[in-house]
Design a protein around this motif. Structure first.
Motif, PDB file in Angstrom:
ATOM      1  N   ILE B  45      10.438  55.618  64.471  1.00  0.00           N
ATOM      2  CA  ILE B  45      11.428  55.562  63.382  1.00  0.00           C
ATOM      3  C   ILE B  45      11.630  56.954  62.779  1.00  0.00           C
ATOM      4  O   ILE B  45      12.761  57.372  62.508  1.00  0.00           O
ATOM      5  CB  ILE B  45      10.986  54.551  62.294  1.00  0.00           C
ATOM      6  CG1 ILE B  45      11.093  53.127  62.854  1.00  0.00           C
ATOM      7  CG2 ILE B  45      11.826  54.699  61.034  1.00  0.00           C
ATOM      8  CD1 ILE B  45      10.504  52.038  61.952  1.00  0.00           C
ATOM      9  N   VAL B  46      10.534  57.679  62.607  1.00  0.00           N
ATOM     10  CA  VAL B  46      10.650  59.028  62.039  1.00  0.00           C
ATOM     11  C   VAL B  46      11.503  59.909  62.959  1.00  0.00           C
ATOM     12  O   VAL B  46      12.404  60.620  62.496  1.00  0.00           O
ATOM     13  CB  VAL B  46       9.258  59.658  61.814  1.00  0.00           C
ATOM     14  CG1 VAL B  46       9.392  61.142  61.461  1.00  0.00           C
ATOM     15  CG2 VAL B  46       8.512  58.924  60.706  1.00  0.00           C
ATOM     16  N   ASP B  48      13.749  58.936  65.260  1.00  0.00           N
ATOM     17  CA  ASP B  48      15.146  58.457  65.300  1.00  0.00           C
ATOM     18  C   ASP B  48      15.909  58.855  64.036  1.00  0.00           C
ATOM     19  O   ASP B  48      17.059  59.284  64.103  1.00  0.00           O
ATOM     20  CB  ASP B  48      15.186  56.927  65.463  1.00  0.00           C
ATOM     21  CG  ASP B  48      14.795  56.489  66.862  1.00  0.00           C
ATOM     22  OD1 ASP B  48      14.744  57.355  67.768  1.00  0.00           O
ATOM     23  OD2 ASP B  48      14.536  55.287  67.053  1.00  0.00           O
ATOM     24  N   THR B  49      15.260  58.702  62.890  1.00  0.00           N
ATOM     25  CA  THR B  49      15.952  59.023  61.633  1.00  0.00           C
ATOM     26  C   THR B  49      16.044  60.540  61.416  1.00  0.00           C
ATOM     27  O   THR B  49      17.002  61.010  60.795  1.00  0.00           O
ATOM     28  CB  THR B  49      15.266  58.348  60.424  1.00  0.00           C
ATOM     29  OG1 THR B  49      13.864  58.621  60.464  1.00  0.00           O
ATOM     30  CG2 THR B  49      15.487  56.845  60.448  1.00  0.00           C
ATOM     31  N   LEU B  50      15.080  61.276  61.962  1.00  0.00           N
ATOM     32  CA  LEU B  50      15.179  62.739  61.886  1.00  0.00           C
ATOM     33  C   LEU B  50      16.358  63.221  62.727  1.00  0.00           C
ATOM     34  O   LEU B  50      17.151  64.064  62.299  1.00  0.00           O
ATOM     35  CB  LEU B  50      13.878  63.381  62.378  1.00  0.00           C
ATOM     36  CG  LEU B  50      13.768  64.903  62.216  1.00  0.00           C
ATOM     37  CD1 LEU B  50      13.731  65.304  60.743  1.00  0.00           C
ATOM     38  CD2 LEU B  50      12.523  65.436  62.931  1.00  0.00           C
ATOM     39  N   LYS B  52      18.951  61.479  63.570  1.00  0.00           N
ATOM     40  CA  LYS B  52      20.197  61.023  62.923  1.00  0.00           C
ATOM     41  C   LYS B  52      20.537  61.914  61.732  1.00  0.00           C
ATOM     42  O   LYS B  52      21.707  62.202  61.478  1.00  0.00           O
ATOM     43  CB  LYS B  52      20.027  59.565  62.465  1.00  0.00           C
ATOM     44  CG  LYS B  52      21.330  58.860  62.180  1.00  0.00           C
ATOM     45  CD  LYS B  52      22.080  58.554  63.459  1.00  0.00           C
ATOM     46  CE  LYS B  52      23.382  57.828  63.209  1.00  0.00           C
ATOM     47  NZ  LYS B  52      24.130  57.607  64.457  1.00  0.00           N
ATOM     48  N   THR B  53      19.526  62.329  60.997  1.00  0.00           N
ATOM     49  CA  THR B  53      19.742  63.232  59.855  1.00  0.00           C
ATOM     50  C   THR B  53      20.442  64.507  60.310  1.00  0.00           C
ATOM     51  O   THR B  53      21.452  64.926  59.740  1.00  0.00           O
ATOM     52  CB  THR B  53      18.394  63.582  59.184  1.00  0.00           C
ATOM     53  OG1 THR B  53      17.818  62.386  58.643  1.00  0.00           O
ATOM     54  CG2 THR B  53      18.559  64.601  58.079  1.00  0.00           C
ATOM     55  N   VAL B  54      19.913  65.110  61.370  1.00  0.00           N
ATOM     56  CA  VAL B  54      20.508  66.351  61.881  1.00  0.00           C
ATOM     57  C   VAL B  54      21.927  66.087  62.381  1.00  0.00           C
ATOM     58  O   VAL B  54      22.859  66.851  62.087  1.00  0.00           O
ATOM     59  CB  VAL B  54      19.631  66.944  63.011  1.00  0.00           C
ATOM     60  CG1 VAL B  54      20.304  68.168  63.631  1.00  0.00           C
ATOM     61  CG2 VAL B  54      18.244  67.311  62.472  1.00  0.00           C
ATOM     62  N   LEU B  56      24.026  63.774  61.428  1.00  0.00           N
ATOM     63  CA  LEU B  56      24.953  63.520  60.315  1.00  0.00           C
ATOM     64  C   LEU B  56      25.381  64.822  59.655  1.00  0.00           C
ATOM     65  O   LEU B  56      26.559  65.016  59.354  1.00  0.00           O
ATOM     66  CB  LEU B  56      24.296  62.603  59.272  1.00  0.00           C
ATOM     67  CG  LEU B  56      24.204  61.128  59.635  1.00  0.00           C
ATOM     68  CD1 LEU B  56      23.413  60.369  58.582  1.00  0.00           C
ATOM     69  CD2 LEU B  56      25.586  60.511  59.784  1.00  0.00           C
ATOM     70  N   TYR B  57      24.421  65.706  59.448  1.00  0.00           N
ATOM     71  CA  TYR B  57      24.791  66.976  58.814  1.00  0.00           C
ATOM     72  C   TYR B  57      25.712  67.783  59.711  1.00  0.00           C
ATOM     73  O   TYR B  57      26.678  68.382  59.243  1.00  0.00           O
ATOM     74  CB  TYR B  57      23.540  67.790  58.457  1.00  0.00           C
ATOM     75  CG  TYR B  57      22.980  67.399  57.116  1.00  0.00           C
ATOM     76  CD1 TYR B  57      23.644  67.729  55.945  1.00  0.00           C
ATOM     77  CD2 TYR B  57      21.797  66.667  57.025  1.00  0.00           C
ATOM     78  CE1 TYR B  57      23.135  67.349  54.714  1.00  0.00           C
ATOM     79  CE2 TYR B  57      21.292  66.290  55.797  1.00  0.00           C
ATOM     80  CZ  TYR B  57      21.967  66.631  54.641  1.00  0.00           C
ATOM     81  OH  TYR B  57      21.481  66.246  53.419  1.00  0.00           O
ATOM     82  N   ARG B  58      25.401  67.794  60.987  1.00  0.00           N
ATOM     83  CA  ARG B  58      26.238  68.592  61.889  1.00  0.00           C
ATOM     84  C   ARG B  58      27.631  68.001  62.011  1.00  0.00           C
ATOM     85  O   ARG B  58      28.607  68.700  62.254  1.00  0.00           O
ATOM     86  CB  ARG B  58      25.578  68.705  63.258  1.00  0.00           C
ATOM     87  CG  ARG B  58      24.345  69.607  63.195  1.00  0.00           C
ATOM     88  CD  ARG B  58      23.707  69.830  64.537  1.00  0.00           C
ATOM     89  NE  ARG B  58      22.631  70.804  64.431  1.00  0.00           N
ATOM     90  CZ  ARG B  58      21.801  71.098  65.407  1.00  0.00           C
ATOM     91  NH1 ARG B  58      21.916  70.496  66.579  1.00  0.00           N
ATOM     92  NH2 ARG B  58      20.859  71.998  65.231  1.00  0.00           N
TER      93      ARG B  58
END
Lengths: 213, 90
Positions: B45-46, B48-50, B52-54, B56-58
Motif C-alpha cells: 500500500i505504501v 502504491d500510494t507513493l 500515485k502521489t508522484v 498525481l503531482y506530475r
C-alpha cells in the motif's frame, strides 16, 4: 544596464529565433532575441518555483527579476557545464532562499545537512486510496489540497521536490542546480515524497470513506 | 490488517522506495522489494500510494502563466519590452 549587448534591432529576428534548448553561443554573443526567448520560455517555471519557495507574490517577482538580471550579467562567464535551464534554476533557487532568509531568518539554507542516521520516519497512513476514481483524485478540491501539501514541506525538501517532480529535472540536474550531492537529492526527495504521501493519504482516506458510505 | 513478519525488513526497504517508483533501481533490488511486497500488504500500500502521489503531482500541477503585469515588469526591467510585444504578435 543592458545597453552594452543590445546589438540586434527589436523584433528583427523573432521569427527566426531558435526553439528550446537555448543556444548558449547566441546568448553569449549578446543575441537579444535569444535572450528574450529564454526569458519567455523560463519565466513561468522560474516564477512558479520562486512562488512555491518564498510564498509571497512580491518576493517571487523580485526573485524572477533578479534571476534573469544575474543570468544576463553572468552569461559571459557561464561555462556551460550544466544546461542553461539548470543554471537558471540554480540562480533562482539561490535568490529564493535569500529572499526566504530575509523574511524568515530562521529558515534553513539550501545546502543544510539534514540527512540523519536515524533513517526515514515510518509511514503512518496505511490506506489504499489508489482505487478512488480519477474525478475524485483530480477534483478541484483535491488539486488545491495537493498544492497546499507542498507548502508544509521544509524549504530544503520542497525545493528538491519542486525541481525533480514538478519541473522534471533529473536527479543529476537537481543536484547541479542546488550544488548538493546526488545522494542528498535522493534522500530529500524520498523524505519529501513520503511526507506528501502521508498528507494525501490522510486526505484521500476521508474521500474514500465518503465514496464507500 | 495483518502484519506478522519482522518489521525491520520494511524499514530497510523504505529507503529504496522513492528510487523504486522511479524505476531507477537494479533488477535484483526490485526483485527483493517485490518479493517483500508479496508478503507485506502494508508495504504494498505504501508503494502504491507513493507511486500515485508522484503521478498525481506530475499530472496535475500546471504551469501557471506569469501574471501579465509581472511579465510586463520583467520585460521592462530587462529592457526587452519591444521583444515582448513582438512575441505577443508572433
Amino acid at each position: 544596464m543592458l545597453e552594452s549587448t543590445l546589438n540586434v534591432p527589436p523584433g528583427a529576428l523573432i521569427a527566426e529565433a531558435s526553439p528550446a534548448p537555448p543556444s548558449l553561443s547566441k546568448l553569449q554573443s549578446g543575441d537579444r532575441v535569444e535572450f528574450a526567448q529564454l526569458v519567455d520560455t523560463y519565466s513561468g517555471p522560474i516564477y512558479r518555483l520562486a512562488l512555491k519557495i518564498v510564498g509571497h507574490p512580491q518576493d517571487a517577482e523580485d526573485v524572477l527579476q533578479e534571476t534573469f538580471i544575474k543570468a544576463f550579467r553572468n552569461l559571459s562567464t557561464f561555462e556551460g557545464r550544466s544546461s542553461v535551464a539548470t543554471w537558471l534554476y540554480r540562480i533562482a533557487s539561490n535568490e529564493a532562499f535569500m529572499a526566504l532568509r530575509r523574511r524568515k531568518p530562521e529558515a534553513v539554507s539550501v545546502d543544510e545537512e539534514i540527512e540523519t542516521p536515524d533513517g526515514e520516519q515510518e509511514p503512518v497512513q496505511i490506506v489504499d486510496w489508489c482505487c478512488l476514481p480519477e474525478e475524485e483524485l483530480l477534483s478541484s478540491e483535491s488539486r488545491e489540497h495537493l498544492d497546499k501539501a507542498i507548502d508544509h514541506l521544509a524549504p530544503v525538501l520542497r525545493v528538491v521536490f519542486l525541481l525533480r517532480d514538478i519541473e522534471g529535472l533529473s536527479v543529476r540536474e537537481t543536484a547541479e542546480a542546488l550544488r548538493i550531492s546526488e545522494a542528498a537529492v535522493k534522500t530529500r526527495l524520498l523524505r519529501a515524497r513520503l511526507q506528501l504521501r502521508e498528507r494525501l493519504s490522510h486526505y484521500y482516506a476521508e474521500r474514500l470513506k465518503v465514496e464507500q458510505a | 490488517m495483518t502484519h506478522t513478519h519482522e518489521h525491520s525488513e520494511c524499514r530497510k526497504l523504505l529507503a529504496s522506495l522513492s528510487e523504486y517508483v522511479d524505476g531507477a533501481l537494479d533488477e535484483s533490488i526490485c526483485d527483493v522489494i517485490e518479493q517483500h511486497m508479496g508478503e507485506c500488504e502494508r508495504c504494498e500500500i505504501v508503494v502504491d500510494t507513493l507511486r500515485k502521489t508522484v503521478e498525481l503531482y506530475r499530472a496535475t500541477v500546471p504551469a501557471p502563466p506569469v501574471p501579465e503585469d509581472v511579465r510586463a515588469r520583467l520585460f521592462l526591467r530587462l529592457e526587452l519590452t519591444d521583444f515582448m510585444k513582438a512575441m505577443e504578435s508572433d
